[in-house]
Motif scaffolding. Sequence first.
Motif, short mmCIF file in Angstrom:
data_model
loop_
_atom_site.label_atom_id
_atom_site.label_comp_id
_atom_site.label_asym_id
_atom_site.label_seq_id
_atom_site.Cartn_x
_atom_site.Cartn_y
_atom_site.Cartn_z
N ASN A 69 43.64 33.10 52.33
CA ASN A 69 43.20 34.14 53.25
C ASN A 69 43.34 35.52 52.62
O ASN A 69 42.49 36.40 52.82
CB ASN A 69 44.01 34.09 54.55
N GLN A 70 44.42 35.70 51.84
CA GLN A 70 44.62 36.98 51.16
C GLN A 70 43.54 37.21 50.11
O GLN A 70 43.02 38.33 49.98
CB GLN A 70 46.00 37.02 50.51
N MET A 76 36.75 40.94 50.38
CA MET A 76 36.00 41.66 51.42
C MET A 76 36.29 43.16 51.43
O MET A 76 35.49 43.94 51.95
CB MET A 76 36.35 41.07 52.79
N THR A 77 37.43 43.57 50.87
CA THR A 77 37.82 44.98 50.97
C THR A 77 37.87 45.72 49.64
O THR A 77 38.05 46.93 49.61
CB THR A 77 39.20 45.11 51.65
N THR A 105 34.06 42.49 43.77
CA THR A 105 34.10 41.55 44.89
C THR A 105 33.99 40.11 44.41
O THR A 105 34.59 39.20 44.99
CB THR A 105 32.95 41.85 45.87
N LEU A 106 33.25 39.90 43.32
CA LEU A 106 33.04 38.55 42.80
C LEU A 106 33.92 38.32 41.57
O LEU A 106 33.47 37.82 40.54
CB LEU A 106 31.56 38.35 42.45
N PHE A 107 35.19 38.70 41.69
CA PHE A 107 36.11 38.44 40.58
C PHE A 107 36.31 36.94 40.42
O PHE A 107 36.06 36.15 41.34
CB PHE A 107 37.45 39.17 40.79
N LEU A 140 29.45 35.56 47.58
CA LEU A 140 30.74 35.50 48.27
C LEU A 140 31.04 34.10 48.76
O LEU A 140 32.18 33.63 48.70
CB LEU A 140 30.73 36.48 49.45
N GLU A 141 30.01 33.41 49.26
CA GLU A 141 30.22 32.05 49.76
C GLU A 141 30.72 31.14 48.63
O GLU A 141 31.63 30.33 48.81
CB GLU A 141 28.91 31.49 50.34
#
Length: 392
Positions: free
Chosen positions: A235-236, A242-243, A267-269, A372-373
């Motif tokens: 979740n983290q 997302m942030t 975002t896509l690390f 992201l998915e």
Amino acid sequence: MLVALYENQFVDMTGETSKEQWYSKMRTGLLLCPVCKNKVIPKCGSKKIWHFAHQSQSACTGLHEAETNYHLMGKKSLFHWLMKKEENLYLEHYLRDIAQRPDIYLGKKNHAIEYQCATLNVDMFTSRIYGYQSIEVESDWIFGMKRIKKKRENLYSLQMTDLTAAKKDKSGKLYLNYFCPLQQQFLLLRNILPISQRKVIAEGYTFPAKKLELSMMFDALNSKCYKHQNLLWNNQKKTWRMTAYKNVSPSIMYVKKVMYFNHRSITLFSPLAGMLSYNYYFIETSPYIWQSYLLFIIDKLSSTFTLQQLENECKKLISKRIFQERKLPYLKGSYQCAIKGYLNYLESENIIEQINGIHYKKKRSVPYPKTLEEAFEQDKIFSKKAVIFDFV
């Protein structure tokens, strides 16, 4: 403070002495500070815990910070609690060699216990810990319960400096202890996994003071299942993804720029970044940031590289305060240990291979998600496959 000198004898506010008796002693002019020997006066009001205060405003080397009513109450409660379990117990015992005055001192065990409620900067914190170590006095810190907030099950927010006092139990996991004098209750935080400067994943155990043994304060407890930790960590990672684009901290802005100029999105690390590798917590900066940067450096280096090359890169950013090293004076380690632990993790994923004590060889390319998915799915897969909690 709760202790003073009267006719060269130690007296304290933990007994049954009445207000009138204290004021009678004050009128003799013989109530003195045990450290600076200046006059003190008893404060015996109805709103605050009874205590002594210096008559003048002159500085005293034995006092570190102003004491709140909550702190005085907690110190007094802990002293009474320990009196039932230990002998040779001293309240506010002054250690002249280091000019420090622990809240409680266990003389037989040469052990100082500090009850910390006020905000204390890291440098002052570490200085006091090193002070005890310099004269071979064991020390432990118990924090006021007001310093910790439960966000949800197994997720807590601490004051930034609390982790400075973290120790390892016999199982090698980090722990901290908290106490609330109002509820007479302890919170023992075990299996701590830092995920930011303030937030930690941990197991919290609450005990009424009357049911807690001293040995339990400094040892491992029966561990719960790691399933909740895996879920919270994933979740983290989702929150980071997302942030990250709107976070403006120096570390994120730096790595964001590096990745942008190399045609990658923060975002896509890689799902290999942001992992609980061995000793990762010696770097305070979020693991997805510093681990993403190491992956980028490894990609840019030749097919073989050295541990020293990666250490130099991190050292450079730490010196510029882009990355932050976490000070943990009770633990042996540094940011170099965090880097080495992460390389061990990459070895387990067959990304690199150690050739000798210094050199590594790249075995396959670092995976990066395209959406992201896909990133969320890869995070779940790598977390399960790596059994990441075995590394901590």
